[in-house]
Design a protein around this motif. Sequence first.
Motif, PDB file in Angstrom:
ATOM      1  N   TRP A 256       0.823  -1.209   0.000  1.00  0.00           N
ATOM      2  CA  TRP A 256       0.000   0.000   0.000  1.00  0.00           C
ATOM      3  C   TRP A 256       0.860   1.264   0.000  1.00  0.00           C
ATOM      4  O   TRP A 256       0.412   2.314  -0.475  1.00  0.00           O
ATOM      5  CB  TRP A 256      -0.958  -0.015   1.198  1.00  0.00           C
ATOM      6  N   GLU A 257       2.088   1.177   0.489  1.00  0.00           N
ATOM      7  CA  GLU A 257       3.007   2.300   0.364  1.00  0.00           C
ATOM      8  C   GLU A 257       3.450   2.457  -1.090  1.00  0.00           C
ATOM      9  O   GLU A 257       3.543   3.573  -1.614  1.00  0.00           O
ATOM     10  CB  GLU A 257       4.222   2.095   1.276  1.00  0.00           C
ATOM     11  N   THR A 258       3.720   1.328  -1.742  1.00  0.00           N
ATOM     12  CA  THR A 258       4.112   1.376  -3.154  1.00  0.00           C
ATOM     13  C   THR A 258       3.000   1.964  -4.009  1.00  0.00           C
ATOM     14  O   THR A 258       3.242   2.800  -4.887  1.00  0.00           O
ATOM     15  CB  THR A 258       4.457  -0.035  -3.667  1.00  0.00           C
ATOM     16  N   GLU A 263      -0.302   6.575   2.036  1.00  0.00           N
ATOM     17  CA  GLU A 263      -0.135   8.014   2.257  1.00  0.00           C
ATOM     18  C   GLU A 263      -1.408   8.791   1.960  1.00  0.00           C
ATOM     19  O   GLU A 263      -1.769   9.716   2.696  1.00  0.00           O
ATOM     20  CB  GLU A 263       0.996   8.555   1.378  1.00  0.00           C
ATOM     21  N   HIS A 264      -2.132   8.410   0.898  1.00  0.00           N
ATOM     22  CA  HIS A 264      -3.233   9.241   0.417  1.00  0.00           C
ATOM     23  C   HIS A 264      -4.620   8.706   0.778  1.00  0.00           C
ATOM     24  O   HIS A 264      -5.602   9.430   0.610  1.00  0.00           O
ATOM     25  CB  HIS A 264      -3.149   9.380  -1.107  1.00  0.00           C
ATOM     26  N   PRO A 375      -7.282  16.259  -8.608  1.00  0.00           N
ATOM     27  CA  PRO A 375      -7.489  16.917  -7.315  1.00  0.00           C
ATOM     28  C   PRO A 375      -6.197  17.549  -6.819  1.00  0.00           C
ATOM     29  O   PRO A 375      -5.113  17.320  -7.377  1.00  0.00           O
ATOM     30  CB  PRO A 375      -7.905  15.752  -6.412  1.00  0.00           C
ATOM     31  N   GLU A 376      -6.293  18.326  -5.758  1.00  0.00           N
ATOM     32  CA  GLU A 376      -5.100  18.943  -5.173  1.00  0.00           C
ATOM     33  C   GLU A 376      -4.158  17.878  -4.617  1.00  0.00           C
ATOM     34  O   GLU A 376      -2.950  17.948  -4.781  1.00  0.00           O
ATOM     35  CB  GLU A 376      -5.506  19.921  -4.065  1.00  0.00           C
ATOM     36  N   ASN A 377      -4.718  16.892  -3.944  1.00  0.00           N
ATOM     37  CA  ASN A 377      -3.918  15.850  -3.313  1.00  0.00           C
ATOM     38  C   ASN A 377      -3.672  14.728  -4.319  1.00  0.00           C
ATOM     39  O   ASN A 377      -4.296  13.682  -4.281  1.00  0.00           O
ATOM     40  CB  ASN A 377      -4.654  15.317  -2.079  1.00  0.00           C
TER      41      ASN A 377
END
Length: 458
Positions: A256-258, A263-264, A375-377
């Motif tokens: 899930w980090e990859t 993170e999001h 989106p911004e993120n």
Amino acid sequence: MKIKMRDGSIQEASFEEELGKNAFWHTTAHILAQAVKRLYPNTKCAIGPSIADGFYYDFDFDFHFSEEYFPGIEAEMKKIVKENLQLKHYTTDLRKAMQAMEERDEPYKIELLNEFSEKEEISFYQQGEYLEMCAGPHVAYTSAIKAFKLLSVAGAYWRGNEKNKMLTRIYGTSFPSEDMLEEYLNRLEEAKKRDHRKLGKQLGLFALFEEGPGFPFFLPKGLILKNLLIDYWRRLHAKEGYVEISTPIMLNRQLWETSGHWEHYRDKMYTTLIDGKDFAIKPMSCPGGMLVYKMEPRSYREFPMRISELGLVHRNEPSGTLHGLMRVRCCTQDDAHIFMTPEQIQDEIKGVVRLINEVYSCFGFKYHVELSTRPENSIGSDEDWKMATDGLKNALNDLELPYVVNEGDGAFYGPKIDFHLEDSIGRTWQCGTVQLDFQLPQRFGAEYIGEDGINIVP
């Protein structure tokens, strides 16, 4: 109808236009707040936006509030409408804005102001004695709100965070005429009769229990129907050249980090420890599909590679958004992972859209389409986002399928086409989604051998 914009200008808009509806309902939310403050001066105001089919406002009452207070509040709202108060707009600096909210003892507004910088101008709208920190737009005078109704009360955590105080959310709606309001209220009564949550239990199809909010139980008759739908889904996908896989519902944190989800998307993922290491229950199946793709070397000759999956996914949705089978925390997601070359994008997207249309048409669903952009993120380069967004736009244009652009509402990893289904009383629900994702193949290093024999990473 005259609409007062944030820059002080006046625009004409009908109630049938999006601008008109938003301004109309947003203004009614302000009238509600003004009425509440007149009747219960110690009440603290939080936020009150327009939403689909109406508005809500969140309050912090110093007493137990219930619907029995509605008649008194509605009577005060009618007085405010008759007063024909002008909505005056102005901007000020942060210091003066903070002073105004401190004088009115509005702690929730002060908390919001603390997130502004000293250089920013703060937008306010004032009607009579009531002052609201707000970007607008609004109708020019309160007398435009001809008909309204307060509908329900619910609890809502401040800013959607369960660690914050539970506020009282009052829902309502309003219209330019009593006839339009009456028609809407009649539709609500029809909705209660056709509520799928009620029918699901009565017909023995599914049930929802307090022991598992957002986690549906399928009963024997319901499972028969579900399995028939799955059989139909499998036949349809086999005909369209898909192969089916099944990936685990739980994978480790590294995956899930990859993918970028840790993170999001972390706040919507359920996690646990296994052998002292972090694992997460999947909120979507795409990263697992990437592992399947990478099991062996791939060639451009295999493309387009169409992989389907009925993945059991879990998402930590806020309790206030849960609604029967339409918004849940656990569902079987009809997923597809299509690997293709850039030249194949347009045709493949068109193929997926046609497939979705075939399913929706089979069951008589009406729908409209939205193209949701960056989106911004987000992650990824401007070039990748442009290529992905253009690919979706071109496919929709080729199909001559009407759509509206939903700016900034794409996934963090790519733009998407959203299909909004219309239910039996005209409400819409976002269901099918087509996402074009350049980021996941890059993050996983998903290569393929091109025509010239060189490995290509998208």
